[in-house]
Design a protein around this motif. Structure first.
Motif, short mmCIF file in Angstrom:
data_model
loop_
_atom_site.label_atom_id
_atom_site.label_comp_id
_atom_site.label_asym_id
_atom_site.label_seq_id
_atom_site.Cartn_x
_atom_site.Cartn_y
_atom_site.Cartn_z
N PRO A 80 50.77 22.28 34.46
CA PRO A 80 51.53 23.29 33.70
C PRO A 80 51.92 22.84 32.29
N ARG A 81 52.06 21.52 32.06
CA ARG A 81 52.46 21.00 30.76
C ARG A 81 51.26 20.81 29.82
N ASP A 82 50.04 20.97 30.31
CA ASP A 82 48.84 20.80 29.48
C ASP A 82 48.60 22.06 28.65
N VAL A 83 49.11 22.05 27.41
CA VAL A 83 49.06 23.25 26.56
C VAL A 83 48.36 23.00 25.22
N THR A 84 47.69 21.85 25.09
CA THR A 84 47.02 21.55 23.82
C THR A 84 45.97 22.59 23.45
N PRO A 85 45.11 23.03 24.38
CA PRO A 85 44.11 24.06 23.99
C PRO A 85 44.75 25.37 23.55
N GLU A 86 45.84 25.78 24.19
CA GLU A 86 46.51 27.01 23.79
C GLU A 86 47.08 26.88 22.37
N ALA A 87 47.71 25.74 22.09
CA ALA A 87 48.25 25.50 20.75
C ALA A 87 47.13 25.47 19.72
#
Length: 166
Positions: A80-87
């Protein structure tokens, strides 16, 4: 400028533990070593896996600092904390899908877990942004895949008018 060593580079490590000083940033160190021949790492930072903070940092490095190459490490998986691609998707203007595809394809030769990577690459203004995995082994293997194309890609991004075919 011409020749190797002409590009400004940013290395952004996304790690909750690293940002709190609970883990040494080995992956960021590996990235900095591997790109030394391309230019100077003028920006380096370890920040938590917070999408808004990642967006702000990428925009600042691309727009204000005008970095040629921004390499992120971490946050490309399924937690859930893996948001690098979204950013990254929020920041880039044009995607460069071949880079992420090449990294996944090469990684699949080593582990079936490579298909779980959501890493992406793209361009914002004149900055190439590439997501790399967070593990030292993964970051090394993935950066080795795209490194041979970076000099040419960065030259083109900077407006090199020469023909691509030889």
């Amino acid at each position: 400028m011409s020749g190797a060593g002409r590009y400004t580079i940013g290395v952004l490590t996304l790690s909750d533990k690293g940002s709190r000083g609970e883990r040494e940033d080995e992956s960021g160190r590996i990235v900095r070593e591997m790109v030394a021949g391309l230019g100077e790492v003028t920006r380096y930072q370890v920040i938590p896996d917070e999408e808004e903070l990642i967006v702000r940092t990428l925009v600042e490095w691309a727009d204000r600092d005008g970095l040629d190459l921004i390499l992120t490490t971490g946050g490309t998986g399924l937690t859930p904390r893996d948001v690098t691609p979204e950013a990254t998707a929020r920041v880039i203007e044009r995607e460069v899908p071949g880079m992420a595809e090449a990294m996944r394809m090469a990684s699949l030769q080593k582990t079936p877990h490579a298909m779980l990577s959501r890493a992406m690459a793209g361009v914002r203004r004149h900055s190439l942004i590439i997501n790399l995995p967070g593990s030292p082994k993964g970051v090394r293997e993935n950066l080795e895949v795209v490194l041979p194309a970076l000099e040419h890609g960065l030259a083109k991004l900077k407006g090199d008018p020469s023909e691509c075919a030889r």
